[in-house]
Write an enzyme that holds these catalytic residues in place. Structure first.
Site, PDB file in Angstrom:
ATOM      1  N   TRP A 157       3.863   3.077   6.291  1.00  0.00           N
ATOM      2  CA  TRP A 157       4.254   4.179   5.398  1.00  0.00           C
ATOM      3  C   TRP A 157       3.764   5.524   5.914  1.00  0.00           C
ATOM      4  O   TRP A 157       4.512   6.497   5.948  1.00  0.00           O
ATOM      5  CB  TRP A 157       3.695   3.895   4.008  1.00  0.00           C
ATOM      6  CG  TRP A 157       4.011   4.885   2.935  1.00  0.00           C
ATOM      7  CD1 TRP A 157       5.058   4.854   2.055  1.00  0.00           C
ATOM      8  CD2 TRP A 157       3.246   6.052   2.578  1.00  0.00           C
ATOM      9  NE1 TRP A 157       4.996   5.911   1.183  1.00  0.00           N
ATOM     10  CE2 TRP A 157       3.884   6.658   1.480  1.00  0.00           C
ATOM     11  CE3 TRP A 157       2.072   6.622   3.070  1.00  0.00           C
ATOM     12  CZ2 TRP A 157       3.397   7.817   0.879  1.00  0.00           C
ATOM     13  CZ3 TRP A 157       1.587   7.785   2.474  1.00  0.00           C
ATOM     14  CH2 TRP A 157       2.251   8.373   1.395  1.00  0.00           C
ATOM     15  N   ASP A 158       2.508   5.601   6.332  1.00  0.00           N
ATOM     16  CA  ASP A 158       1.930   6.865   6.803  1.00  0.00           C
ATOM     17  C   ASP A 158       2.707   7.424   7.986  1.00  0.00           C
ATOM     18  O   ASP A 158       3.046   8.609   8.018  1.00  0.00           O
ATOM     19  CB  ASP A 158       0.475   6.660   7.234  1.00  0.00           C
ATOM     20  CG  ASP A 158      -0.427   6.209   6.112  1.00  0.00           C
ATOM     21  OD1 ASP A 158      -1.266   6.999   5.669  1.00  0.00           O
ATOM     22  OD2 ASP A 158      -0.298   5.050   5.669  1.00  0.00           O
ATOM     23  N   THR A 159       2.962   6.564   8.958  1.00  0.00           N
ATOM     24  CA  THR A 159       3.660   7.008  10.159  1.00  0.00           C
ATOM     25  C   THR A 159       5.068   7.474   9.833  1.00  0.00           C
ATOM     26  O   THR A 159       5.511   8.534  10.301  1.00  0.00           O
ATOM     27  CB  THR A 159       3.710   5.871  11.205  1.00  0.00           C
ATOM     28  OG1 THR A 159       2.380   5.564  11.609  1.00  0.00           O
ATOM     29  CG2 THR A 159       4.521   6.285  12.422  1.00  0.00           C
TER      30      THR A 159
ATOM     31  N   ARG B  39       0.820  -1.218   0.000  1.00  0.00           N
ATOM     32  CA  ARG B  39       0.000   0.000   0.000  1.00  0.00           C
ATOM     33  C   ARG B  39       0.854   1.269   0.000  1.00  0.00           C
ATOM     34  O   ARG B  39       0.585   2.220  -0.742  1.00  0.00           O
ATOM     35  CB  ARG B  39      -0.915  -0.016   1.221  1.00  0.00           C
ATOM     36  CG  ARG B  39      -1.706   1.262   1.456  1.00  0.00           C
ATOM     37  CD  ARG B  39      -2.538   1.109   2.729  1.00  0.00           C
ATOM     38  NE  ARG B  39      -3.103   2.363   3.170  1.00  0.00           N
ATOM     39  CZ  ARG B  39      -2.436   3.290   3.876  1.00  0.00           C
ATOM     40  NH1 ARG B  39      -1.168   3.079   4.192  1.00  0.00           N
ATOM     41  NH2 ARG B  39      -3.032   4.411   4.258  1.00  0.00           N
TER      42      ARG B  39
ATOM     43  N   TYR C 118      -5.335  11.557  -0.759  1.00  0.00           N
ATOM     44  CA  TYR C 118      -5.660  10.141  -0.920  1.00  0.00           C
ATOM     45  C   TYR C 118      -6.667   9.700   0.130  1.00  0.00           C
ATOM     46  O   TYR C 118      -6.752  10.255   1.218  1.00  0.00           O
ATOM     47  CB  TYR C 118      -4.397   9.269  -0.886  1.00  0.00           C
ATOM     48  CG  TYR C 118      -4.023   8.717   0.465  1.00  0.00           C
ATOM     49  CD1 TYR C 118      -4.648   7.578   0.968  1.00  0.00           C
ATOM     50  CD2 TYR C 118      -3.030   9.323   1.232  1.00  0.00           C
ATOM     51  CE1 TYR C 118      -4.303   7.060   2.206  1.00  0.00           C
ATOM     52  CE2 TYR C 118      -2.673   8.807   2.458  1.00  0.00           C
ATOM     53  CZ  TYR C 118      -3.325   7.679   2.953  1.00  0.00           C
ATOM     54  OH  TYR C 118      -2.986   7.181   4.185  1.00  0.00           O
TER      55      TYR C 118
END
Length: 231
Positions: free
Chosen positions: A181-183, A71, A89
């Protein structure tokens, strides 16, 4: 132009209806936009459906992969291929209320580099979330703030907007290709002193989430420790 990204992995049951829902919302808005369907080598008919949607609407394009990237890596690829200076997103289930799009874009246009839809800020509203997931989410975010000195309340919400020119230089530093990834992105953004804002949102937890709680608690915990050691 504003680019809206929907990451897709095995979403054949919802991708057409939810893309149409987003299009209907955006057609009533003031935005010049494009939609990227970021397809990550699904094993169902998601790619075929996405290609058909693309063929029917010139504002939609598919960014695909022949092998599974994860992702996070899929989002990185989509951000780099976006034509818009603002990129927003959202998860394919559209769990976040689309009316928050205006607020998030307003924050970017006012000077923010990143705007996060937050389920943990005051006035946020979450529906249909189990107490187990709520505890896990709050525990995880507390751990991130403690170990990584983050000032953010909700790191993992699948509803974020970016100023592309601000975020693109950070992408090469991100090691994780999937949910962490977000963190990672947000920790690097704070380290670089980017302007990060959070807005309280309305969120509906959808049935059939791809998040597997026990596995992901272990994975997110391990990823947190690894980033702490690197930091």
């Amino acid at each position: 132009m504003i680019t809206f990204v929907i990451p897709i992995y095995n979403e054949e049951k919802i991708i057409k209806a939810n893309t149409n829902r987003l299009v209907q919302f955006l057609e009533k808005s003031k935005y010049n936009y494009e939609i990227i369907l970021a397809e990550d080598a699904s094993t169902d008919n998601s790619l075929k459906i996405a290609r058909k949607i693309e063929s029917e609407n010139k504002k939609i394009k598919v960014v695909g992969s022949k092998k599974r990237l994860g992702r996070g890596a899929t989002l990185t690829k989509a951000i780099r291929e976006a034509n818009g200076e603002i990129v927003l997103y959202m998860d394919a289930d559209l769990a976040s209320d689309l009316t928050h799009i205006d607020e998030m874009i307003d924050e970017i246009e006012a000077g923010a580099d990143i705007v996060i839809g937050s389920r943990l800020k005051k006035n946020a509203k979450i529906t249909n979330r189990s107490i187990t997931r709520e505890i896990a989410s709050r525990g995880y975010n507390s751990l991130i703030r403690l170990l990584l000195d983050s000032k953010i309340e909700d790191h993992q919400c699948g509803f974020k907007a970016f100023r592309k020119s601000s975020v693109e230089p950070l992408l090469d530093h991100i090691k994780d290709n999937h949910w962490f990834w977000d963190t990672e992105l947000l920790i690097y953004a704070q380290k670089k002193r980017l302007n990060v804002k959070e807005v309280a949102i309305v969120w509906l937890d959808r049935k059939g989430s791809s998040v597997k709680l026990q596995h992901d608690i272990w994975y997110m915990g391990k990823s947190t420790i690894n980033l702490w050691l690197r930091k």
